[in-house]
Design a protein around this motif. Structure first.
Motif, PDB file in Angstrom:
ATOM      1  N   VAL A   1       0.836  -1.208   0.000  1.00  0.00           N
ATOM      2  CA  VAL A   1       0.000   0.000   0.000  1.00  0.00           C
ATOM      3  C   VAL A   1       0.865   1.249   0.000  1.00  0.00           C
ATOM      4  O   VAL A   1       0.590   2.217  -0.725  1.00  0.00           O
ATOM      5  N   ALA A   2       1.934   1.262   0.789  1.00  0.00           N
ATOM      6  CA  ALA A   2       2.840   2.410   0.812  1.00  0.00           C
ATOM      7  C   ALA A   2       3.455   2.638  -0.571  1.00  0.00           C
ATOM      8  O   ALA A   2       3.548   3.783  -1.042  1.00  0.00           O
ATOM      9  N   LEU A   3       3.852   1.569  -1.242  1.00  0.00           N
ATOM     10  CA  LEU A   3       4.411   1.691  -2.593  1.00  0.00           C
ATOM     11  C   LEU A   3       3.385   2.240  -3.575  1.00  0.00           C
ATOM     12  O   LEU A   3       3.701   3.086  -4.415  1.00  0.00           O
ATOM     13  N   PHE A   4       2.149   1.763  -3.485  1.00  0.00           N
ATOM     14  CA  PHE A   4       1.097   2.259  -4.376  1.00  0.00           C
ATOM     15  C   PHE A   4       0.882   3.757  -4.179  1.00  0.00           C
ATOM     16  O   PHE A   4       0.719   4.508  -5.147  1.00  0.00           O
ATOM     17  N   LEU A   5       0.867   4.203  -2.938  1.00  0.00           N
ATOM     18  CA  LEU A   5       0.683   5.630  -2.644  1.00  0.00           C
ATOM     19  C   LEU A   5       1.844   6.448  -3.202  1.00  0.00           C
ATOM     20  O   LEU A   5       1.644   7.518  -3.786  1.00  0.00           O
ATOM     21  N   ILE A   6       3.056   5.942  -3.024  1.00  0.00           N
ATOM     22  CA  ILE A   6       4.245   6.662  -3.489  1.00  0.00           C
ATOM     23  C   ILE A   6       4.252   6.773  -5.015  1.00  0.00           C
ATOM     24  O   ILE A   6       4.536   7.840  -5.576  1.00  0.00           O
ATOM     25  N   VAL A   7       3.923   5.686  -5.690  1.00  0.00           N
ATOM     26  CA  VAL A   7       3.887   5.710  -7.152  1.00  0.00           C
ATOM     27  C   VAL A   7       2.795   6.657  -7.647  1.00  0.00           C
ATOM     28  O   VAL A   7       2.974   7.375  -8.628  1.00  0.00           O
ATOM     29  N   GLN A   8       1.659   6.680  -6.958  1.00  0.00           N
ATOM     30  CA  GLN A   8       0.600   7.603  -7.354  1.00  0.00           C
ATOM     31  C   GLN A   8       1.032   9.052  -7.135  1.00  0.00           C
ATOM     32  O   GLN A   8       0.701   9.934  -7.927  1.00  0.00           O
ATOM     33  N   GLY A   9       1.773   9.305  -6.061  1.00  0.00           N
ATOM     34  CA  GLY A   9       2.243  10.651  -5.777  1.00  0.00           C
ATOM     35  C   GLY A   9       3.407  11.079  -6.638  1.00  0.00           C
ATOM     36  O   GLY A   9       3.607  12.276  -6.867  1.00  0.00           O
ATOM     37  N   HIS A  10       4.189  10.124  -7.117  1.00  0.00           N
ATOM     38  CA  HIS A  10       5.349  10.429  -7.977  1.00  0.00           C
ATOM     39  C   HIS A  10       5.382   9.403  -9.110  1.00  0.00           C
ATOM     40  O   HIS A  10       6.184   8.465  -9.098  1.00  0.00           O
ATOM     41  N   PRO A  11       4.496   9.555 -10.094  1.00  0.00           N
ATOM     42  CA  PRO A  11       4.317   8.524 -11.131  1.00  0.00           C
ATOM     43  C   PRO A  11       5.375   8.566 -12.235  1.00  0.00           C
ATOM     44  O   PRO A  11       5.118   8.998 -13.357  1.00  0.00           O
TER      45      PRO A  11
ATOM     46  N   GLN B   1      14.487  -0.886   2.692  1.00  0.00           N
ATOM     47  CA  GLN B   1      13.148  -0.683   2.156  1.00  0.00           C
ATOM     48  C   GLN B   1      12.290   0.158   3.096  1.00  0.00           C
ATOM     49  O   GLN B   1      11.601   1.085   2.653  1.00  0.00           O
ATOM     50  N   MET B   2      12.334  -0.143   4.384  1.00  0.00           N
ATOM     51  CA  MET B   2      11.519   0.592   5.344  1.00  0.00           C
ATOM     52  C   MET B   2      11.964   2.044   5.447  1.00  0.00           C
ATOM     53  O   MET B   2      11.131   2.959   5.501  1.00  0.00           O
ATOM     54  N   VAL B   3      13.265   2.288   5.487  1.00  0.00           N
ATOM     55  CA  VAL B   3      13.759   3.664   5.555  1.00  0.00           C
ATOM     56  C   VAL B   3      13.393   4.416   4.268  1.00  0.00           C
ATOM     57  O   VAL B   3      12.994   5.587   4.312  1.00  0.00           O
ATOM     58  N   ALA B   4      13.506   3.739   3.121  1.00  0.00           N
ATOM     59  CA  ALA B   4      13.148   4.363   1.844  1.00  0.00           C
ATOM     60  C   ALA B   4      11.682   4.760   1.819  1.00  0.00           C
ATOM     61  O   ALA B   4      11.330   5.885   1.429  1.00  0.00           O
ATOM     62  N   LEU B   5      10.805   3.863   2.239  1.00  0.00           N
ATOM     63  CA  LEU B   5       9.373   4.159   2.234  1.00  0.00           C
ATOM     64  C   LEU B   5       9.033   5.274   3.214  1.00  0.00           C
ATOM     65  O   LEU B   5       8.179   6.120   2.929  1.00  0.00           O
ATOM     66  N   LEU B   6       9.710   5.295   4.332  1.00  0.00           N
ATOM     67  CA  LEU B   6       9.507   6.357   5.312  1.00  0.00           C
ATOM     68  C   LEU B   6       9.869   7.715   4.704  1.00  0.00           C
ATOM     69  O   LEU B   6       9.106   8.682   4.813  1.00  0.00           O
ATOM     70  N   CYS B   7      11.028   7.787   4.048  1.00  0.00           N
ATOM     71  CA  CYS B   7      11.468   9.034   3.408  1.00  0.00           C
ATOM     72  C   CYS B   7      10.527   9.452   2.285  1.00  0.00           C
ATOM     73  O   CYS B   7      10.187  10.639   2.160  1.00  0.00           O
ATOM     74  N   LEU B   8      10.104   8.501   1.474  1.00  0.00           N
ATOM     75  CA  LEU B   8       9.267   8.832   0.320  1.00  0.00           C
ATOM     76  C   LEU B   8       7.858   9.230   0.733  1.00  0.00           C
ATOM     77  O   LEU B   8       7.256  10.127   0.125  1.00  0.00           O
ATOM     78  N   LEU B   9       7.310   8.579   1.744  1.00  0.00           N
ATOM     79  CA  LEU B   9       5.989   8.983   2.231  1.00  0.00           C
ATOM     80  C   LEU B   9       6.028  10.403   2.789  1.00  0.00           C
ATOM     81  O   LEU B   9       5.051  11.150   2.695  1.00  0.00           O
ATOM     82  N   TYR B  10       7.161  10.785   3.357  1.00  0.00           N
ATOM     83  CA  TYR B  10       7.305  12.139   3.887  1.00  0.00           C
ATOM     84  C   TYR B  10       7.441  13.171   2.771  1.00  0.00           C
ATOM     85  O   TYR B  10       6.890  14.274   2.858  1.00  0.00           O
ATOM     86  N   SER B  11       8.160  12.828   1.710  1.00  0.00           N
ATOM     87  CA  SER B  11       8.512  13.823   0.696  1.00  0.00           C
ATOM     88  C   SER B  11       7.617  13.823  -0.535  1.00  0.00           C
ATOM     89  O   SER B  11       7.596  14.799  -1.282  1.00  0.00           O
ATOM     90  N   VAL B  12       6.869  12.733  -0.771  1.00  0.00           N
ATOM     91  CA  VAL B  12       6.003  12.651  -1.951  1.00  0.00           C
ATOM     92  C   VAL B  12       4.581  13.009  -1.543  1.00  0.00           C
ATOM     93  O   VAL B  12       4.059  12.491  -0.552  1.00  0.00           O
ATOM     94  N   THR B  13       3.962  13.891  -2.301  1.00  0.00           N
ATOM     95  CA  THR B  13       2.576  14.269  -2.030  1.00  0.00           C
ATOM     96  C   THR B  13       1.752  14.091  -3.295  1.00  0.00           C
ATOM     97  O   THR B  13       2.269  14.269  -4.402  1.00  0.00           O
ATOM     98  N   PRO B  14       0.488  13.729  -3.174  1.00  0.00           N
ATOM     99  CA  PRO B  14      -0.352  13.576  -4.363  1.00  0.00           C
ATOM    100  C   PRO B  14      -0.604  14.911  -5.050  1.00  0.00           C
ATOM    101  O   PRO B  14      -0.535  15.968  -4.425  1.00  0.00           O
TER     102      PRO B  14
ATOM    103  N   GLY C   1      15.407   8.727  -0.110  1.00  0.00           N
ATOM    104  CA  GLY C   1      14.435   7.648  -0.243  1.00  0.00           C
ATOM    105  C   GLY C   1      14.464   6.988  -1.605  1.00  0.00           C
ATOM    106  O   GLY C   1      14.332   5.763  -1.721  1.00  0.00           O
ATOM    107  N   ASP C   2      14.642   7.805  -2.651  1.00  0.00           N
ATOM    108  CA  ASP C   2      14.679   7.280  -4.013  1.00  0.00           C
ATOM    109  C   ASP C   2      15.841   6.310  -4.206  1.00  0.00           C
ATOM    110  O   ASP C   2      15.690   5.218  -4.758  1.00  0.00           O
ATOM    111  N   TRP C   3      17.016   6.709  -3.735  1.00  0.00           N
ATOM    112  CA  TRP C   3      18.190   5.846  -3.866  1.00  0.00           C
ATOM    113  C   TRP C   3      18.069   4.590  -3.005  1.00  0.00           C
ATOM    114  O   TRP C   3      18.426   3.488  -3.436  1.00  0.00           O
ATOM    115  N   LEU C   4      17.546   4.764  -1.805  1.00  0.00           N
ATOM    116  CA  LEU C   4      17.378   3.600  -0.928  1.00  0.00           C
ATOM    117  C   LEU C   4      16.355   2.621  -1.493  1.00  0.00           C
ATOM    118  O   LEU C   4      16.511   1.403  -1.348  1.00  0.00           O
TER     119      LEU C   4
END
Length: 199
Positions: free
Chosen positions: A77-87, A134-147, A165-168
């Motif tokens: 679910v976190a990945l789906f949200l991130i991809v939707q926010g940064h497609p 993976q967990m640190v990457a998702l944490l960073c991306l959820l913080y920095s990516v917005t829909p 987050g992108d590199w991680l």
């Protein structure tokens, strides 16, 4: 059915998933922080339920089944949200690699369990390193990516945190492939032997 403290923590993690989705789309400037916080708390419960189960021997069959399901649901679910926010193609590719590997390894473990060889595909060190990245990457991306909708201001240090987050996430995806190959190599001789016995 036995409900232990680790099982309740796992159920709590599952209940946090719809909360994460709702918070991610709220039209407030603080929701990026809140989304990252929810995911961080979920990750802590993942570590905590395992620690309590080992420390106090609070094991249950239902908990053993539910824990990996909760982990995979939260990550997907976190990945789906991130991809939707940064497609972008790369973001979608890394997400597809991680989700695809989880599906493949889950199927492999289930098949090996039917053969009584589940221990042959147990979690290796590379898998644990992958999980941390993976967990640190998702944490960073959820913080920095917005829909895109509704528009929100960029979070504090959003670009720097996004790059980390992108590199991680890319590293985690590559480690995911590596660990997936390691699982397959460990299981391959057993799969070959089972095929020969079949005929």
């Amino acid at each position: 059915m036995k409900f232990t403290i680790p099982t309740w923590l796992t159920l709590l993690r599952i209940m946090m998933i719809p909360v994460l989705v709702v918070v991610f789309y709220l039209p407030f400037k603080w929701t990026n922080f809140a989304a990252a916080l929810i995911f961080g708390l979920a990750s802590i419960t993942d570590w905590l339920d395992g620690w309590i189960a080992r420390r106090y021997h609070q094991y249950s069959a239902f908990g053993a089944f539910l824990d990996p399901v909760a982990d995979k649901l939260m990550v997907a679910v976190a990945l789906f949200l991130i991809v939707q926010g940064h497609p972008t193609p790369w973001m979608a590719f890394w997400a597809a690699v991680i989700v695809g590997r989880e599906i493949a390894v889950s199927a492999l473990r289930e098949w090996m369990a039917e053969l009584g060889q589940r221990a042959a595909v147990k979690v290796a060190t590379i898998g644990k390193i992958k999980t941390i990245a993976q967990m640190v990457a998702l944490l960073c991306l959820l913080y920095s990516v917005t829909p895109d909708r509704p528009p929100r201001p960029e979070p504090w240090m959003g670009h720097v945190v996004f790059v980390i987050g992108d590199w991680l996430l890319a590293i985690a995806a590559l480690l995911t492939l590596w660990s997936g190959v390691a699982y397959l190599r460990a299981a391959w001789p057993i799969m070959r032997a089972a095929e020969k016995n079949k005929y």
